[in-house]
Scaffold this motif. Structure first.
Motif, PDB file in Angstrom:
ATOM      1  N   ARG A  43       0.824  -1.210   0.000  1.00  0.00           N
ATOM      2  CA  ARG A  43       0.000   0.000   0.000  1.00  0.00           C
ATOM      3  C   ARG A  43       0.859   1.260   0.000  1.00  0.00           C
ATOM      4  O   ARG A  43       0.570   2.234  -0.694  1.00  0.00           O
ATOM      5  N   GLU A  44       1.944   1.224   0.779  1.00  0.00           N
ATOM      6  CA  GLU A  44       2.828   2.374   0.856  1.00  0.00           C
ATOM      7  C   GLU A  44       3.590   2.564  -0.453  1.00  0.00           C
ATOM      8  O   GLU A  44       3.802   3.700  -0.916  1.00  0.00           O
ATOM      9  N   HIS A  85       2.498   1.714  -3.411  1.00  0.00           N
ATOM     10  CA  HIS A  85       1.528   2.242  -4.381  1.00  0.00           C
ATOM     11  C   HIS A  85       1.199   3.708  -4.104  1.00  0.00           C
ATOM     12  O   HIS A  85       0.958   4.490  -5.030  1.00  0.00           O
ATOM     13  N   ARG A  86       1.188   4.088  -2.840  1.00  0.00           N
ATOM     14  CA  ARG A  86       0.951   5.495  -2.500  1.00  0.00           C
ATOM     15  C   ARG A  86       2.071   6.372  -3.048  1.00  0.00           C
ATOM     16  O   ARG A  86       1.821   7.426  -3.645  1.00  0.00           O
ATOM     17  N   TYR A 136      -4.961   4.725  -4.117  1.00  0.00           N
ATOM     18  CA  TYR A 136      -4.099   3.547  -3.983  1.00  0.00           C
ATOM     19  C   TYR A 136      -4.682   2.608  -2.944  1.00  0.00           C
ATOM     20  O   TYR A 136      -5.497   2.989  -2.098  1.00  0.00           O
ATOM     21  N   ASN A 137      -4.262   1.346  -3.038  1.00  0.00           N
ATOM     22  CA  ASN A 137      -4.574   0.345  -2.015  1.00  0.00           C
ATOM     23  C   ASN A 137      -3.477  -0.716  -2.053  1.00  0.00           C
ATOM     24  O   ASN A 137      -2.394  -0.463  -2.584  1.00  0.00           O
ATOM     25  N   ASP A 138      -3.741  -1.888  -1.534  1.00  0.00           N
ATOM     26  CA  ASP A 138      -2.715  -2.933  -1.505  1.00  0.00           C
ATOM     27  C   ASP A 138      -2.406  -3.507  -2.886  1.00  0.00           C
ATOM     28  O   ASP A 138      -1.359  -4.127  -3.077  1.00  0.00           O
TER      29      ASP A 138
END
Length: 201
Positions: A27-28, A30-31, A82-84
């Protein structure tokens, strides 16, 4: 036979750094990636370039004026999420697709499309909402007409051009450029470095 002994210290700190890197969740990642692409997309708007680095096409001054107005709204509408599983950048502006892919626009209900030629007309949008009287001038056989504003003692002003259709060249703005990829890498390295330093304390 003589030998050499090397004493290695601080491996617990290295282990902590490796743990910090491994703990960076998808997730981070993708962020960070979505944020980098969003920043790159806004930069390309200011530069008038597509993700490949090619300059957008612009044919006419009236089209360029309209493009500037649409660009401002598109830039303001850009968002990232964004997500996982993913990170993405996009817009909900209805004309974004014609900007991205190009195409031909034709009127659905009226006989012609009205394209603003002045800042005032662009701000108002449709000639139906123009606050002063406009006069149609469309010469026989001409491919386009004009909506003029006539005021006593002043030069006539063409507020809108009327056309049967408009072909918009593709001006891609969504995509991942080489610069975006580099920026994603830079941001990930910065994040991992910060995580590693925390783990080594």
């Amino acid at each position: 036979m003589s030998g050499v002994t090397v004493k290695i210290e601080g491996l617990d700190k290295v282990q902590g750094a490796l743990e910090a890197i491994r703990r960076l969740p998808p997730r981070e990642i993708h962020r960070i990636a979505a944020g980098a692409v969003l920043a790159g997309t806004k930069l390309r708007f200011r530069q008038g370039q597509d993700p490949k680095g090619d300059t957008w096409a612009s044919k006419r001054t009236d089209e360029a004026s309209r493009l500037q107005s649409s660009k401002r709204r598109l830039v303001r509408s850009l968002t990232s999420s964004y997500n996982d599983q993913y990170g993405k950048v996009g817009t909900n502006v209805i004309y974004a697709a014609i900007h991205q892919f190009g195409g031909t626009i034709r009127p659905r209900k009226k006989k012609a499309l009205a394209i603003p030629l002045t800042k005032e007309a662009a701000a108002i949008g449709s000639p139906r909402f123009f606050p002063r009287k406009l006069k149609l001038i469309w010469e026989k056989g001409a491919k386009q007409g004009f909506l003029y504003e006539f005021q006593l003692g002043k030069k006539p002003v063409a507020q809108y051009v009327l056309v049967h259709q408009v072909t918009i060249p593709a001006r891609p703005f969504l995509g991942v450029s080489d610069g975006d990829r580099q920026e994603i890498g830079n941001r990930l390295v910065a994040k991992i470095t910060a995580q590693a330093k925390q783990g080594m304390k």
